[in-house]
Design an enzyme around this catalytic site. Structure first.
Site, short mmCIF file in Angstrom:
data_model
loop_
_atom_site.label_atom_id
_atom_site.label_comp_id
_atom_site.label_asym_id
_atom_site.label_seq_id
_atom_site.Cartn_x
_atom_site.Cartn_y
_atom_site.Cartn_z
N TYR A 177 0.85 -1.19 0.00
CA TYR A 177 0.00 0.00 0.00
C TYR A 177 0.89 1.24 0.00
CZ TYR A 177 -3.63 -3.32 1.50
OH TYR A 177 -4.49 -4.39 1.60
N PHE A 179 -12.75 -5.71 1.01
CA PHE A 179 -13.85 -5.14 0.21
C PHE A 179 -15.17 -5.36 0.95
CE2 PHE A 179 -14.97 -4.34 -4.52
CZ PHE A 179 -14.53 -3.03 -4.40
N PRO A 180 -15.22 -5.12 2.27
CA PRO A 180 -16.41 -5.47 3.05
C PRO A 180 -17.66 -4.68 2.67
CG PRO A 180 -14.95 -4.08 4.35
CD PRO A 180 -14.19 -4.46 3.10
N LEU A 181 -17.47 -3.53 2.04
CA LEU A 181 -18.62 -2.72 1.64
C LEU A 181 -18.89 -2.83 0.14
CD1 LEU A 181 -17.85 0.47 3.76
CD2 LEU A 181 -19.30 -1.47 4.34
N GLY A 182 -18.07 -3.60 -0.58
CA GLY A 182 -18.28 -3.78 -2.00
C GLY A 182 -18.22 -2.50 -2.80
N GLY A 190 -19.90 -0.05 -2.45
CA GLY A 190 -21.26 0.38 -2.72
C GLY A 190 -21.98 -0.42 -3.77
#
Length: 282
Positions: free
Chosen positions: A64, A209-212, A214
């Protein structure tokens, strides 16, 4: 009212306690996860706010930036509170074209760990995760390298990322595996079998990517309906579902915004009904 992290406690490797809702530090870099953030002081403020709100699990990686996120964490938070767990990852090279290139060579991983130790300003990394299997290196060779680094005291807990059930089983024959980090959210269940395997063995499952971003596919409308019923955001419902779907999930939503961080932390206080869980899960 000050927001506090009210998520349950999970014990990494059966021994190290963390609150299940953590913070992912990927976004504390420049555009496309390359270079310095536009506002380094804001990045440090986000990190300090996370700790002030009861987050005691921070996840990053040497790719990162590359190296930027780790260095900012070391600058902002060291010396670390006794209860803070800082996790990082190695095994992906990041280049200026934005490519993620797997490298699981044992000598490379050993060198990567030394770099992470230096940037994080520690003698032992709390949780070190193999970022992605390398098709050009036998998987067992990469895992053996991390097992040796664990034996030498440079790593406390070993984790895996982007692996299958078979790879998890293979690694567990070599070393104790504390966590698996795979892509997973309410709209993407491709790693459900991996989550089931983790649950059976009390291995922490970190959904990246827990929220995708959106984009929750066919679940989007259901998430929005449940969010409206709780006067919450769809992102908060997505996190609440992850926390209540399995006792081993350890969501690490990332953000470069203090406001979004506090919204994410508040999601741990949302209690979904059995009907809502069923509608979101089915």
């Amino acid at each position: 009212m000050t927001v506090r992290n009210e998520s349950d406690v999970f014990h990494l490797g059966g021994e190290t306690p963390i609150h299940r809702l953590g913070y992912g530090a990927m976004r504390l870099t420049g555009d496309d996860i390359i270079g310095e953030p536009d506002d380094p002081e804001n990045a440090r403020k986000v990190l300090h706010t996370a700790l002030a709100r009861g987050v005691d699990f921070v996840d990053t990686a040497d790719s990162y930036g590359p190296a930027v996120s780790e260095r900012l964490i070391g600058e902002a938070l060291h010396p670390y509170p006794d209860d803070l767990v800082v996790a990082t990852k190695g095994g992906l090279l990041r280049n200026a074209d934005g490519e993620w290139l797997p490298n699981g060579d044992p000598d490379y991983l050993r060198n990567a760990v030394l770099g992470s130790l230096d940037r994080l300003r520690v003698d032992t990394i709390d949780l070190y995760q193999f970022h992605r299997p390398d098709p050009d290196t036998p998987f067992e060779d990469s895992v053996h390298a991390l097992a040796e680094l664990k034996d030498e005291g440079m790593i406390e807990h070993v984790g895996l990322s982007n692996v299958s059930v078979d790879q998890l089983d293979e690694a567990r024959d070599i070393v104790d595996v504390a966590t698996v980090q795979n892509e997973y959210n309410v709209g993407n269940r491709e790693s459900e079998e991996v989550l089931d395997a983790c649950e059976e063995s009390d291995v922490g499952f970190i959904p990246w990517f827990p929220l995708g971003a959106g984009d929750l596919g066919e679940k989007e409308s259901v998430v929005e309906e449940v969010a409206e019923a709780h006067d919450a955001t769809p992102e908060q419902i997505s996190l609440a579902w992850l926390l209540q779907h399995s006792p081993v999930t350890l969501p690490i939503p990332g953000t470069s915004s203090v406001d979004h961080l506090e919204q994410n932390v508040a999601a741990a206080s949302i209690e979904l009904t059995d009907d809502e869980l069923s509608r979101l899960t089915e």
